[in-house]
Design a protein around this motif. Structure first.
Motif, PDB file in Angstrom:
ATOM      1  N   PHE A  81       0.912  -1.177   0.094  1.00  0.00           N
ATOM      2  CA  PHE A  81       0.133  -0.092  -0.148  1.00  0.00           C
ATOM      3  C   PHE A  81       0.672   1.277  -0.039  1.00  0.00           C
ATOM      4  O   PHE A  81       0.259   2.383  -0.452  1.00  0.00           O
ATOM      5  CB  PHE A  81      -0.949   0.058   1.283  1.00  0.00           C
ATOM      6  N   GLY A  82       2.188   1.277   0.361  1.00  0.00           N
ATOM      7  CA  GLY A  82       2.723   2.394   0.472  1.00  0.00           C
ATOM      8  C   GLY A  82       4.340   2.158   0.582  1.00  0.00           C
ATOM      9  O   GLY A  82       4.732   0.838   0.622  1.00  0.00           O
ATOM     10  N   ASN A  83       5.038   3.242   0.619  1.00  0.00           N
ATOM     11  CA  ASN A  83       6.482   3.112   0.420  1.00  0.00           C
ATOM     12  C   ASN A  83       7.033   4.123   1.605  1.00  0.00           C
ATOM     13  O   ASN A  83       6.390   5.270   1.608  1.00  0.00           O
ATOM     14  CB  ASN A  83       7.362   3.424  -0.564  1.00  0.00           C
ATOM     15  N   GLY A  84       8.121   3.896   2.438  1.00  0.00           N
ATOM     16  CA  GLY A  84       8.468   4.952   3.344  1.00  0.00           C
ATOM     17  C   GLY A  84       8.500   4.435   4.573  1.00  0.00           C
ATOM     18  O   GLY A  84       7.541   3.765   4.923  1.00  0.00           O
ATOM     19  N   PRO A  85       9.740   4.588   5.623  1.00  0.00           N
ATOM     20  CA  PRO A  85       9.629   4.367   6.758  1.00  0.00           C
ATOM     21  C   PRO A  85       8.521   4.672   7.711  1.00  0.00           C
ATOM     22  O   PRO A  85       7.740   3.785   8.537  1.00  0.00           O
ATOM     23  CB  PRO A  85      10.931   4.896   7.501  1.00  0.00           C
ATOM     24  N   GLU A  86       8.023   5.833   7.505  1.00  0.00           N
ATOM     25  CA  GLU A  86       6.742   6.238   8.357  1.00  0.00           C
ATOM     26  C   GLU A  86       5.511   5.752   8.095  1.00  0.00           C
ATOM     27  O   GLU A  86       4.734   5.269   8.794  1.00  0.00           O
ATOM     28  CB  GLU A  86       6.701   7.762   8.256  1.00  0.00           C
ATOM     29  N   VAL A  87       5.362   5.561   6.644  1.00  0.00           N
ATOM     30  CA  VAL A  87       4.086   4.810   6.385  1.00  0.00           C
ATOM     31  C   VAL A  87       4.162   3.475   6.656  1.00  0.00           C
ATOM     32  O   VAL A  87       3.269   3.003   7.186  1.00  0.00           O
ATOM     33  CB  VAL A  87       4.113   5.226   4.703  1.00  0.00           C
ATOM     34  N   ASP A  88       5.378   2.725   6.207  1.00  0.00           N
ATOM     35  CA  ASP A  88       5.355   1.401   6.606  1.00  0.00           C
ATOM     36  C   ASP A  88       5.214   1.139   8.146  1.00  0.00           C
ATOM     37  O   ASP A  88       4.324   0.137   8.486  1.00  0.00           O
ATOM     38  CB  ASP A  88       6.752   0.936   6.303  1.00  0.00           C
ATOM     39  N   SER A  89       5.658   2.037   9.243  1.00  0.00           N
ATOM     40  CA  SER A  89       5.393   1.995  10.621  1.00  0.00           C
ATOM     41  C   SER A  89       4.112   1.916  10.763  1.00  0.00           C
ATOM     42  O   SER A  89       3.436   0.902  11.623  1.00  0.00           O
ATOM     43  CB  SER A  89       6.014   2.769  11.267  1.00  0.00           C
ATOM     44  N   LEU A  90       3.183   2.834  10.034  1.00  0.00           N
ATOM     45  CA  LEU A  90       1.817   3.159  10.579  1.00  0.00           C
ATOM     46  C   LEU A  90       0.870   1.894   9.893  1.00  0.00           C
ATOM     47  O   LEU A  90      -0.006   1.459  10.557  1.00  0.00           O
ATOM     48  CB  LEU A  90       1.244   4.270   9.813  1.00  0.00           C
ATOM     49  N   LEU A  91       1.332   1.636   8.724  1.00  0.00           N
ATOM     50  CA  LEU A  91       0.566   0.242   8.160  1.00  0.00           C
ATOM     51  C   LEU A  91       0.594  -0.836   8.745  1.00  0.00           C
ATOM     52  O   LEU A  91      -0.047  -1.955   9.016  1.00  0.00           O
ATOM     53  CB  LEU A  91       1.039   0.158   6.870  1.00  0.00           C
ATOM     54  N   PHE A  92       2.094  -0.999   9.472  1.00  0.00           N
ATOM     55  CA  PHE A  92       2.605  -2.184  10.268  1.00  0.00           C
ATOM     56  C   PHE A  92       1.377  -2.529  11.507  1.00  0.00           C
ATOM     57  O   PHE A  92       0.815  -3.415  11.647  1.00  0.00           O
ATOM     58  CB  PHE A  92       3.814  -2.120  10.654  1.00  0.00           C
ATOM     59  N   LEU A  93       1.364  -1.252  12.249  1.00  0.00           N
ATOM     60  CA  LEU A  93       0.666  -1.085  13.342  1.00  0.00           C
ATOM     61  C   LEU A  93      -0.964  -1.323  13.114  1.00  0.00           C
ATOM     62  O   LEU A  93      -1.478  -1.900  14.028  1.00  0.00           O
ATOM     63  CB  LEU A  93       0.908   0.332  14.090  1.00  0.00           C
TER      64      LEU A  93
ATOM     65  N   LEU B 179       2.747  -8.284   7.087  1.00  0.00           N
ATOM     66  CA  LEU B 179       3.324  -7.638   8.181  1.00  0.00           C
ATOM     67  C   LEU B 179       4.832  -7.675   8.442  1.00  0.00           C
ATOM     68  O   LEU B 179       5.613  -6.670   8.539  1.00  0.00           O
ATOM     69  CB  LEU B 179       2.573  -8.306   9.407  1.00  0.00           C
ATOM     70  N   LEU B 180       5.485  -8.860   7.867  1.00  0.00           N
ATOM     71  CA  LEU B 180       6.765  -8.936   7.824  1.00  0.00           C
ATOM     72  C   LEU B 180       7.445  -8.096   6.808  1.00  0.00           C
ATOM     73  O   LEU B 180       8.565  -7.633   6.862  1.00  0.00           O
ATOM     74  CB  LEU B 180       7.235 -10.157   7.432  1.00  0.00           C
ATOM     75  N   SER B 181       6.688  -7.969   5.831  1.00  0.00           N
ATOM     76  CA  SER B 181       7.275  -7.060   4.691  1.00  0.00           C
ATOM     77  C   SER B 181       7.313  -5.484   5.243  1.00  0.00           C
ATOM     78  O   SER B 181       8.406  -4.632   5.221  1.00  0.00           O
ATOM     79  CB  SER B 181       6.587  -6.962   3.183  1.00  0.00           C
ATOM     80  N   TYR B 182       6.291  -5.024   5.969  1.00  0.00           N
ATOM     81  CA  TYR B 182       6.358  -3.539   6.511  1.00  0.00           C
ATOM     82  C   TYR B 182       7.394  -3.660   7.672  1.00  0.00           C
ATOM     83  O   TYR B 182       7.850  -2.637   7.972  1.00  0.00           O
ATOM     84  CB  TYR B 182       4.962  -3.494   6.952  1.00  0.00           C
ATOM     85  N   LEU B 183       7.589  -4.651   8.527  1.00  0.00           N
ATOM     86  CA  LEU B 183       8.554  -4.653   9.639  1.00  0.00           C
ATOM     87  C   LEU B 183       9.996  -4.776   9.151  1.00  0.00           C
ATOM     88  O   LEU B 183      10.631  -3.968   9.768  1.00  0.00           O
ATOM     89  CB  LEU B 183       8.016  -5.852  10.583  1.00  0.00           C
ATOM     90  N   GLY B 184      10.417  -5.521   8.069  1.00  0.00           N
ATOM     91  CA  GLY B 184      11.614  -5.726   7.616  1.00  0.00           C
ATOM     92  C   GLY B 184      12.080  -5.149   6.497  1.00  0.00           C
ATOM     93  O   GLY B 184      13.052  -4.764   6.305  1.00  0.00           O
ATOM     94  N   GLY B 185      11.030  -4.440   5.739  1.00  0.00           N
ATOM     95  CA  GLY B 185      11.401  -3.909   4.393  1.00  0.00           C
ATOM     96  C   GLY B 185      11.580  -4.855   3.274  1.00  0.00           C
ATOM     97  O   GLY B 185      11.637  -4.392   2.287  1.00  0.00           O
ATOM     98  N   ASP B 186      11.589  -6.105   3.423  1.00  0.00           N
ATOM     99  CA  ASP B 186      11.569  -7.053   2.571  1.00  0.00           C
ATOM    100  C   ASP B 186      10.283  -7.573   1.851  1.00  0.00           C
ATOM    101  O   ASP B 186       9.644  -8.277   2.579  1.00  0.00           O
ATOM    102  CB  ASP B 186      12.399  -8.281   2.981  1.00  0.00           C
ATOM    103  N   ARG B 187      10.022  -7.098   0.691  1.00  0.00           N
ATOM    104  CA  ARG B 187       8.709  -7.299   0.335  1.00  0.00           C
ATOM    105  C   ARG B 187       8.891  -8.463  -0.875  1.00  0.00           C
ATOM    106  O   ARG B 187       7.957  -8.410  -1.724  1.00  0.00           O
ATOM    107  CB  ARG B 187       8.306  -6.136  -0.571  1.00  0.00           C
ATOM    108  N   SER B 188      10.103  -9.138  -1.000  1.00  0.00           N
ATOM    109  CA  SER B 188      10.023 -10.253  -1.870  1.00  0.00           C
ATOM    110  C   SER B 188       9.406 -11.475  -1.611  1.00  0.00           C
ATOM    111  O   SER B 188       9.011 -11.794  -0.379  1.00  0.00           O
ATOM    112  CB  SER B 188      11.693 -10.592  -2.168  1.00  0.00           C
ATOM    113  N   ILE B 189       9.064 -12.249  -2.559  1.00  0.00           N
ATOM    114  CA  ILE B 189       8.455 -13.485  -2.199  1.00  0.00           C
ATOM    115  C   ILE B 189       8.764 -14.626  -3.441  1.00  0.00           C
ATOM    116  O   ILE B 189       8.793 -13.826  -4.613  1.00  0.00           O
ATOM    117  CB  ILE B 189       6.771 -13.289  -2.031  1.00  0.00           C
ATOM    118  N   SER B 190       9.018 -15.633  -3.034  1.00  0.00           N
ATOM    119  CA  SER B 190       9.654 -16.590  -4.208  1.00  0.00           C
ATOM    120  C   SER B 190       8.202 -16.823  -5.153  1.00  0.00           C
ATOM    121  O   SER B 190       7.145 -16.768  -4.679  1.00  0.00           O
ATOM    122  CB  SER B 190       9.863 -18.050  -3.413  1.00  0.00           C
TER     123      SER B 190
END
Length: 307
Positions: free
Chosen positions: A20-32, A85-96
């Motif tokens: 849904f978004g990019n950037g640390p601040e956006v990712d933190s809000l989306l994660f929560l 949640l893992l992608s927003y927490l660690g920043g890794d958005r890759s999936i095999s």
């Protein structure tokens, strides 16, 4: 591009889910936000499952289907939200690639199963409200098990075809999926194969899995509303409409978003709106179903007080 040219290119080994978004601040809000939704969803639905299994007064056809629906919602959310949640927490958005196909397979199976379960639940309510004298004999334990088993089996079989077709497409790059989970049309869009047939089959299977259950669900609630209108007591009508209106809101939200994403003509420009619509049936409905179908029910509240 010819097949030989496809083979000369490096095959994609993983996809990137843009979310849904990019950037640390956006990712933190989306994660929560999504963590809170996931915790509430799992807690509410698991509580319903335990309550239905342990309370003798709730061992009726209605709560049998509610227990199945709650189990489905737990699986539904757990298939999508933890990876997000893992992608927003660690920043890794890759999936095999295989992981993506697996996620899509279970998502599609569970979505189709939910369509059939909602239809079975509406039929159960139709018999209970419109034909109360025949309800105990018609909706017996055998029919409940048959409807429940048919919903799960049909759901899992229907998406096997689509997963097989999509998994046999060629993916040469790019590998960025404009979505928060692995879904059919965003994956098909990335393929370097001829995807015309696969796209048509996807829409066709979605229509077959959703339109007949929707028509049965709509017809059942229509008959229920007509029957309720004949109740002489204003209090009785109000009580019945309160429950039916809540159910109809959830059913309409679920089917409206399903039809918008899969059944209506698909265009590339619809990708971003479809991502929002997908959130309705993958995130919102599992969250509100325990409240709408169970926790607002008087019998469930009484069972809670007796625990």
């Amino acid at each position: 591009m010819t097949k030989q040219e496809w083979k000369n290119r490096t095959a994609v080994t993983e996809f990137i889910l843009l979310g849904f978004g990019n950037g640390p601040e956006v990712d933190s809000l989306l994660f929560l936000m999504f963590l809170s939704i996931y915790v509430v969803t799992i807690t509410g639905n698991t509580f319903i499952i335990v309550l239905v299994m342990t309370n003798q007064h709730l061992r009726t056809p209605m709560y049998f289907f509610l227990g199945n629906l709650a189990c489905l919602e737990v699986c539904y959310s757990s298939n999508i939200l933890p990876r997000m949640l893992l992608s927003y927490l660690g920043g890794d958005r890759s999936i095999s690639v295989n992981g993506c196909f697996t996620q899509y397979y279970f998502f599609g199976c569970l979505a189709a199963t939910e369509c059939y379960l909602l239809a079975a639940m509406s039929y159960d309510r139709y018999l209970a409200v419109c034909e109360p004298l025949h309800y105990p004999s018609r909706m017996d334990a055998k029919l409940c098990l048959q409807l429940g088993a048919a919903s799960w089996i049909s759901g899992f079989l229907s998406n096997s075809i689509l997963t097989f077709l999509i998994s046999n497409l060629d993916f040469c790059g790019p590998n960025e999926i404009e979505h928060f989970f692995c879904d059919s049309f965003p994956m098909i869009k990335l393929s370097c194969s001829d995807t015309h047939v696969v796209g048509l089959v996807t829409s066709l299977v979605a229509a077959v899995c959703s339109l007949p259950p929707f028509l049965l669900t709509f017809s059942s609630y229509l008959y229920i509303i007509v029957t309720v209108m004949r109740i002489p007591s204003a209090t009785g009508r109000k009580k019945a409409f309160s429950t039916c209106s809540s159910h109809l809101i959830v059913v309409n939200l679920f089917y409206w978003s399903i039809f918008t994403v899969y059944v209506l003509p698909h265009r590339d420009t619809q990708t971003s709106p479809n991502k929002v619509f997908s959130g309705f049936y993958t995130i919102l409905t599992p969250l509100v179903n325990p409240l709408i179908y169970s926790l607002r029910n008087k019998e469930v509240r009484e069972a809670l007080r007796k625990q």
